[in-house]
Design an enzyme around this catalytic site. Structure first.
Site, PDB file in Angstrom:
ATOM      1  N   LYS A   1       2.713 -13.436 -10.646  1.00  0.00           N
ATOM      2  CA  LYS A   1       1.971 -13.439  -9.384  1.00  0.00           C
ATOM      3  C   LYS A   1       1.162 -12.160  -9.270  1.00  0.00           C
ATOM      4  O   LYS A   1       1.705 -11.069  -9.117  1.00  0.00           O
ATOM      5  CB  LYS A   1       2.895 -13.541  -8.174  1.00  0.00           C
ATOM      6  CG  LYS A   1       2.072 -13.799  -6.916  1.00  0.00           C
ATOM      7  CD  LYS A   1       2.752 -13.395  -5.630  1.00  0.00           C
ATOM      8  CE  LYS A   1       2.479 -11.977  -5.200  1.00  0.00           C
ATOM      9  NZ  LYS A   1       1.094 -11.695  -4.781  1.00  0.00           N
TER      10      LYS A   1
ATOM     11  N   GLY B   1       5.340  -2.143  -7.720  1.00  0.00           N
ATOM     12  CA  GLY B   1       4.777  -2.071  -6.378  1.00  0.00           C
ATOM     13  C   GLY B   1       5.473  -1.002  -5.567  1.00  0.00           C
ATOM     14  O   GLY B   1       6.011  -0.034  -6.129  1.00  0.00           O
TER      15      GLY B   1
ATOM     16  N   THR C   1       8.138   1.015  -3.187  1.00  0.00           N
ATOM     17  CA  THR C   1       9.594   1.161  -3.165  1.00  0.00           C
ATOM     18  C   THR C   1      10.188   0.263  -2.079  1.00  0.00           C
ATOM     19  O   THR C   1      11.262  -0.317  -2.249  1.00  0.00           O
ATOM     20  CB  THR C   1       9.977   2.637  -2.947  1.00  0.00           C
ATOM     21  OG1 THR C   1       9.523   3.375  -4.092  1.00  0.00           O
ATOM     22  CG2 THR C   1      11.476   2.837  -2.808  1.00  0.00           C
ATOM     23  N   GLU C   2       9.431   0.127  -0.995  1.00  0.00           N
ATOM     24  CA  GLU C   2       9.894  -0.710   0.113  1.00  0.00           C
ATOM     25  C   GLU C   2      10.139  -2.160  -0.344  1.00  0.00           C
ATOM     26  O   GLU C   2      11.206  -2.733  -0.099  1.00  0.00           O
ATOM     27  CB  GLU C   2       8.803  -0.670   1.177  1.00  0.00           C
ATOM     28  CG  GLU C   2       9.185  -1.195   2.503  1.00  0.00           C
ATOM     29  CD  GLU C   2       7.939  -1.333   3.372  1.00  0.00           C
ATOM     30  OE1 GLU C   2       6.878  -0.764   3.037  1.00  0.00           O
ATOM     31  OE2 GLU C   2       8.027  -2.046   4.368  1.00  0.00           O
TER      32      GLU C   2
ATOM     33  N   GLY D   1      10.350  -3.129  -3.451  1.00  0.00           N
ATOM     34  CA  GLY D   1      11.346  -3.041  -4.528  1.00  0.00           C
ATOM     35  C   GLY D   1      12.754  -3.149  -3.961  1.00  0.00           C
ATOM     36  O   GLY D   1      13.630  -3.821  -4.513  1.00  0.00           O
TER      37      GLY D   1
ATOM     38  N   GLU E   1       9.360  -0.991 -11.075  1.00  0.00           N
ATOM     39  CA  GLU E   1       8.531   0.204 -11.261  1.00  0.00           C
ATOM     40  C   GLU E   1       7.900   0.475  -9.907  1.00  0.00           C
ATOM     41  O   GLU E   1       7.062  -0.290  -9.448  1.00  0.00           O
ATOM     42  CB  GLU E   1       7.498  -0.081 -12.356  1.00  0.00           C
ATOM     43  CG  GLU E   1       6.962   1.174 -12.969  1.00  0.00           C
ATOM     44  CD  GLU E   1       5.656   1.591 -12.352  1.00  0.00           C
ATOM     45  OE1 GLU E   1       5.705   2.409 -11.405  1.00  0.00           O
ATOM     46  OE2 GLU E   1       4.610   1.096 -12.789  1.00  0.00           O
TER      47      GLU E   1
ATOM     48  N   CYS F   1       0.616   4.965  -9.150  1.00  0.00           N
ATOM     49  CA  CYS F   1       2.011   5.240  -8.815  1.00  0.00           C
ATOM     50  C   CYS F   1       2.456   6.605  -9.329  1.00  0.00           C
ATOM     51  O   CYS F   1       3.262   7.273  -8.703  1.00  0.00           O
ATOM     52  CB  CYS F   1       2.912   4.142  -9.347  1.00  0.00           C
ATOM     53  SG  CYS F   1       2.583   3.745 -11.050  1.00  0.00           S
TER      54      CYS F   1
ATOM     55  N   GLU G   1       4.473   8.895  -0.259  1.00  0.00           N
ATOM     56  CA  GLU G   1       3.420   8.453  -1.181  1.00  0.00           C
ATOM     57  C   GLU G   1       2.205   8.054  -0.336  1.00  0.00           C
ATOM     58  O   GLU G   1       2.290   7.136   0.481  1.00  0.00           O
ATOM     59  CB  GLU G   1       3.923   7.251  -1.990  1.00  0.00           C
ATOM     60  CG  GLU G   1       2.956   6.818  -3.061  1.00  0.00           C
ATOM     61  CD  GLU G   1       3.468   5.632  -3.879  1.00  0.00           C
ATOM     62  OE1 GLU G   1       3.983   4.669  -3.284  1.00  0.00           O
ATOM     63  OE2 GLU G   1       3.339   5.682  -5.111  1.00  0.00           O
TER      64      GLU G   1
HETATM   65  P1  NDP Z   1       3.592  -4.187  -2.390  1.00  0.00           P
HETATM   66  O1  NDP Z   1       4.760  -3.545  -2.991  1.00  0.00           O
HETATM   67  O2  NDP Z   1       3.739  -4.867  -1.098  1.00  0.00           O
HETATM   68  O3  NDP Z   1       2.948  -5.248  -3.400  1.00  0.00           O
HETATM   69  C1  NDP Z   1       3.227  -5.381  -4.758  1.00  0.00           C
HETATM   70  C2  NDP Z   1       3.309  -6.853  -5.116  1.00  0.00           C
HETATM   71  O4  NDP Z   1       4.456  -7.448  -4.509  1.00  0.00           O
HETATM   72  C3  NDP Z   1       2.145  -7.685  -4.641  1.00  0.00           C
HETATM   73  O5  NDP Z   1       1.883  -8.686  -5.581  1.00  0.00           O
HETATM   74  C4  NDP Z   1       2.668  -8.252  -3.347  1.00  0.00           C
HETATM   75  O6  NDP Z   1       1.969  -9.392  -2.947  1.00  0.00           O
HETATM   76  C5  NDP Z   1       4.081  -8.575  -3.718  1.00  0.00           C
HETATM   77  N1  NDP Z   1       4.992  -8.677  -2.599  1.00  0.00           N
HETATM   78  C6  NDP Z   1       4.843  -8.231  -1.318  1.00  0.00           C
HETATM   79  N2  NDP Z   1       5.938  -8.494  -0.598  1.00  0.00           N
HETATM   80  C7  NDP Z   1       6.808  -9.123  -1.423  1.00  0.00           C
HETATM   81  C8  NDP Z   1       8.124  -9.631  -1.264  1.00  0.00           C
HETATM   82  N3  NDP Z   1       8.773  -9.534  -0.128  1.00  0.00           N
HETATM   83  N4  NDP Z   1       8.714 -10.203  -2.326  1.00  0.00           N
HETATM   84  C9  NDP Z   1       8.085 -10.267  -3.501  1.00  0.00           C
HETATM   85  N5  NDP Z   1       6.845  -9.820  -3.712  1.00  0.00           N
HETATM   86  C10 NDP Z   1       6.213  -9.232  -2.688  1.00  0.00           C
HETATM   87  O7  NDP Z   1       2.461  -3.148  -2.273  1.00  0.00           O
HETATM   88  P2  NDP Z   1       1.180  -3.283  -1.355  1.00  0.00           P
HETATM   89  O8  NDP Z   1       0.155  -3.871  -2.145  1.00  0.00           O
HETATM   90  O9  NDP Z   1       1.468  -3.931  -0.041  1.00  0.00           O
HETATM   91  O10 NDP Z   1       0.923  -1.768  -1.028  1.00  0.00           O
HETATM   92  C11 NDP Z   1       1.712  -1.104  -0.053  1.00  0.00           C
HETATM   93  C12 NDP Z   1       1.941   0.315  -0.459  1.00  0.00           C
HETATM   94  O11 NDP Z   1       2.710   0.340  -1.645  1.00  0.00           O
HETATM   95  C13 NDP Z   1       0.682   1.057  -0.814  1.00  0.00           C
HETATM   96  O12 NDP Z   1       0.135   1.660   0.301  1.00  0.00           O
HETATM   97  C14 NDP Z   1       1.148   2.035  -1.817  1.00  0.00           C
HETATM   98  O13 NDP Z   1       1.573   3.196  -1.164  1.00  0.00           O
HETATM   99  C15 NDP Z   1       2.326   1.392  -2.480  1.00  0.00           C
HETATM  100  N6  NDP Z   1       2.057   0.829  -3.811  1.00  0.00           N
HETATM  101  C16 NDP Z   1       2.659   1.411  -4.860  1.00  0.00           C
HETATM  102  C17 NDP Z   1       2.436   0.945  -6.132  1.00  0.00           C
HETATM  103  C18 NDP Z   1       3.087   1.581  -7.282  1.00  0.00           C
HETATM  104  O14 NDP Z   1       2.847   1.187  -8.404  1.00  0.00           O
HETATM  105  N7  NDP Z   1       3.911   2.564  -7.076  1.00  0.00           N
HETATM  106  C19 NDP Z   1       1.544  -0.162  -6.397  1.00  0.00           C
HETATM  107  C20 NDP Z   1       0.983  -0.754  -5.207  1.00  0.00           C
HETATM  108  C21 NDP Z   1       1.248  -0.253  -3.983  1.00  0.00           C
HETATM  109  P3  NDP Z   1       0.653  -9.198  -2.076  1.00  0.00           P
HETATM  110  O15 NDP Z   1      -0.308  -8.416  -2.855  1.00  0.00           O
HETATM  111  O16 NDP Z   1       0.184 -10.566  -1.887  1.00  0.00           O
HETATM  112  O17 NDP Z   1       1.080  -8.519  -0.818  1.00  0.00           O
END
Ligand code: NDP
Length: 785
Positions: free
Chosen positions: A192, A244, A246-247, A249, A266, A300, A397
């Site tokens: 996804k 994605g 940590t929240e 995660g 990660e 990240c 972050e």
């Molecule tokens: P998320 O962690 O929400 O998104 C990462 C992926 O997970 C996306 O494909 C998202 O879908 C999907 N997702 C969201 N909620 C769920 C869930 N409950 N169960 C399973 N999958 C889910 O990151 P965001 O894109 O919302 O960004 C939010 C914050 O996270 C950013 O402001 C940034 O600070 C941080 N971030 C950190 C990353 C890293 O690599 N450390 C990468 C990206 C973001 P969808 O895109 O459709 O919401």
């Protein structure tokens, strides 16, 4: 403008990359994309679609299908069906497919790069020169591992159907990091992409079709967070790989708890960029540009905390400001632009909010004199100085082009500040003194450390976090373990067979008198349990054989504190010395072999002598590995040594299985100890007396106080406390399935590593234990005169 003026200012002219090929591709699809399931394009069961927007100008690029739980189910079933054959397909054949993917990506590199820039807003220079070449490299590299799997990972099989969820900051690169190793190891995937950036994944799906990849091996389902959640929860998925926040995660950790699904996460970071006063400042300034302004800081592992030695701080800031003044923010398709657009208004607002918070908390803000484009989603490079270590912008972050600078005086202070974060993804160290740099590199708790460099990535080097930055590695040989599992019949490690199926021979004459209640062993001392209560231990035939202390939360907390105090010293103890101490432990145990054998027989009704022998052998094995569990030097394609070093995880809780109480203790705890961890061990609930006898052996050995703590009591109650404890870095739990869920769920607090094992039956092989007892740090050391 006169010629003289032009010569004096040398302004950049526009240098746009043509968007046309990508726009043509979108047009050819009539601006609408379905789901890619079982090798076919399908409408979503939800009948819903969502728009994907170009963040640089706010224009809609295309409409994309929104997959719901029914679509997820179809995709998982397609992947399951495909798994039957794909997992049996020869490595060489899988290698050919991966090779074809790499070739196709290279052949369509320009289209991929432009499409990525349009969808994500990152500069074309980055998609063209970093993202897409690295994507191709990942497929090539893993084609090699597919080829070598049979010989190099003998005894391992693919995990099954893998659900992969990726973020928007490196859309195609994250796809490659996940899909390539999964397919190489014979898994099938349901991926996804992020809602903001689905397009390159869809182009990749077309490549899968074009090369004739068997249907269902790769399924791409676009959607939102709910789609991701449905994938995580689907019972037909064997593993989840997530990158994605940590929240999220943490949500996934809780959602998969107890399901038996393998998990790699990660997550976020707040990586330190440490500059010592002997650093080459010009290079360090360029390093900062790469560390925090690469991809607008939406990385990240972005070096978002600049730690600079006090004596050179003002000089460094002045150079940085001068450099920032020259950075260019604008149209991402312009080849001379340094920073492109922020992914979306919501992210821009988050950055603005945190910057405002920084100002309110008293840090000094600096931004260049020029303005960013008014249209689209842009934010200028930003420097905060005089930042307090505990302030929000030093801890949270931001995921934007915002650098928070702090100063330090000594290397010790630099390490303390660097580690003053809940994250542990990466670090950068700048010094011309390689001794100092390597010394600091080993002390910073992070999965990747770059020396005099930053943001270097390669398929041959593992990437992943310590602490709340997640667990598991992507890339390198270490990344492959995430996508394989051991074949059951391979659990044949030494001592196992001799201790299993043992003949019952407990006899009434051998019963000792019920003479004492064994105490707990904490901080090198025997202590009474806080509760003051004890717990009876019965033989299989129901006779009482002794009593042990009933440990509670407080005892666990004391034991964790003792293990934490001992951790630094034990970690730094030379590997040779650790080996010697473990041999000595075995020696002392062997002196009391008969007594232990008798005690074992009483408690288990099995052949105690055989188990003691097996335990001795396990301690010898642990001792042997203490100075032999070597790292790797990854051949990353730069003038560079990349040292992949296995490091201890830290403070570990080990909850032993029911059976083979002494062998389990020796095998699990002995190996964890050999790798430099300090332990809180909860012995077998059915037969804890061997462990409490064992502390007498510990007392007579040279194990430092606090290194090995033993708390007896109710396994699940103690497991919960250990799993919830924020100062515990890993929990191994051998117990019933219900306990797996409990431990995995509770571990989400600080994202500690967990390893769940059956409550009885064969113990894992030593190679698995060694891997679970360590985490790999990759240290990149570029060289050149
Ligand atoms: P998320 O962690 O929400 O998104 C990462 C992926 O997970 C996306 O494909 C998202 O879908 C999907 N997702 C969201 N909620 C769920 C869930 N409950 N169960 C399973 N999958 C889910 O990151 P965001 O894109 O919302 O960004 C939010 C914050 O996270 C950013 O402001 C940034 O600070 C941080 N971030 C950190 C990353 C890293 O690599 N450390 C990468 C990206 C973001 P969808 O895109 O459709 O919401």
């Amino acid at each position: 403008m006169t010629l003289t003026e032009i010569m004096q200012t040398l302004p950049y002219g526009p240098a746009p990359e043509a968007a046309q090929p990508a726009m043509d591709w979108l047009k050819a699809h009539k601006g609408r994309f379905q789901l890619f399931i079982a090798g076919k394009w399908r409408n979503p069961a939800s009948r819903e679609w969502f728009a994907t927007i170009n963040p640089a100008n706010g224009q809609k690029l295309a409409e994309v299908a929104l997959a719901n739980a029914t679509d997820v189910d179809k995709a998982v079933k397609a992947a399951r069906k495909a798994f039957v054959e794909w997992s049996q397909t020869r490595g060489h054949v899988r290698a050919r497919y991966l090779y074809a993917m790499a070739r196709q990506i290279q052949k369509h590199a320009r289209l991929f790069a432009v499409l990525e820039t349009l969808d994500n807003g990152k500069p074309i220079r980055e998609t063209r020169d970093t993202d897409i070449p690295l994507v191709a490299r990942h497929f090539y590299y893993h084609a090699g591992w597919a080829q070598l799997m049979e010989s190099e990972l003998a005894g391992y099989v693919p995990v099954g159907v893998v659900g992969q969820i990726i973020p928007w900051n490196f859309p195609l690169l994250m796809l490659a990091w996940k899909v390539a190793p999964a397919l190489a190891m014979g898994n099938t995937v349901v991926l996804k992409p992020a809602e903001f950036t689905p397009l390159t994944a869809l182009l990749f799906a077309e490549i899968c079709q074009n090369i004739g990849l068997p249907p269902g091996v790769v399924n791409i389902i676009t959607g939102d967070g709910q789609t991701g959640a449905a994938l995580v929860e689907h019972p037909g998925v064997d593993k989840i790989a997530f990158t994605g926040s940590t929240e999220v995660g943490r949500i996934i950790r809780r959602a998969t708890a107890g399901s038996g699904k393998k998990l790699s996460l990660e997550l976020g970071g707040k990586s330190p960029f440490v500059v010592f006063e002997d650093a080459d400042l010009e290079s360090a300034v360029e390093g900062v540009v790469d560390a925090i302004w690469f991809n607008q800081g939406q990385v990240c592992c972005a070096g978002s905390r600049l730690l600079v030695q006090e004596g050179i701080a003002e000089k460094m800031y002045a150079k940085l400001r001068a450099r920032m003044e020259k950075l260019r923010v604008g149209d991402p398709l312009d080849k001379a632009v340094d920073l492109g657009a922020i992914i979306a208004p919501v992210q821009l607002e988050k950055i603005q909010r945190l910057v405002q918070k920084g100002v309110e908390e008293g840090a000094k803000l600096w931004q260049p004199s020029w303005a960013v484009p008014a249209e689209g989603c842009f934010y200028p490079p930003t420097l905060f100085t005089e930042v307090a270590p505990a302030s929000t912008i030093a801890q949270e972050e931001i995921f934007g082009p915002v650098l928070a600078a702090l100063t330090f005086r000594t290397p010790e202070e630099a390490v303390r500040l660097a580690n003053n974060t809940r994250y542990g993804l990466a670090a950068s160290i700048w010094s011309e003194d390689i001794n100092l740099a390597l010394d600091v590199a080993t002390q910073i708790k992070a999965g990747t450390v770059w020396i005099n460099s930053t943001n270097l990535f390669d398929a041959a080097s593992g990437f992943g976090g310590y602490r709340e930055s997640g667990f598991g590695r992507e890339g390198g040989k270490e990344g492959l373990w995430e996508y394989v599992k051991k074949i059951e019949q391979h659990r044949t490690a030494q001592g196992q067979s001799s201790a299993r199926g043992l003949t019952a021979r407990a006899s009434a004459e051998s019963l000792p008198p019920i003479d004492r209640t064994a105490k707990l062993f904490i901080g090198g001392k025997q202590v009474r349990p806080d509760s003051g209560y004890s717990k009876a231990v019965y033989a299989p035939d129901g006779r009482l054989v002794g009593e042990v202390g009933l440990g509670n939360r407080k005892d666990i907390r004391n034991a964790v504190e003792a293990a934490r105090s001992a951790q630094e010293g034990w970690r730094k103890t030379a590997a040779h010395s650790k080996a010697q101490i473990l041999y000595f432990l075995a020696e002392n145990l062997s002196q009391r072999a008969e007594e232990f054998a008798r005690r074992l027989s009483e408690q288990t009704g099995q052949d105690g002598a055989a188990e003691v022998e097996a335990a001795l052998e396990a301690l010898f094995t642990a001792a042997a590995w203490a100075d032999k569990y070597e790292g790797l030097v990854h051949p990353t394609p730069l003038r560079n040594v990349t040292l992949a070093i296995p490091e201890p995880i830290g403070v570990m809780g080990i909850l032993c299985p029911d059976d083979q109480p002494l062998l389990a203790l020796a095998r699990l705890a002995g190996t964890a100890l050999a790798m430099g961890n300090t332990l809180v061990v909860v012995p077998s609930p059915l037969a804890p007396l061997s462990a409490t006898d064992f502390y007498q052996v510990l007392e007579t050995s040279d194990i430092p106080a606090g290194t090995f703590n033993i708390v007896t009591g109710e396994r699940d109650e103690l497991a919960r406390t250990l799993a919830e404890h924020d100062d515990v870095d890993a929990v191994w739990y051998a117990g019933p399935r219900a306990g797996w869920a409990l431990v995995e769920k509770a571990s989400a607090g600080n994202m500690k590593r967990t390893w769940t094992l059956p409550h009885s039956g064969p113990l894992p092989d030593t190679d698995e234990i060694l891997r679970q007892a360590t985490q790999v740090k990759n240290i990149w050391v570029p060289y050149g005169a």
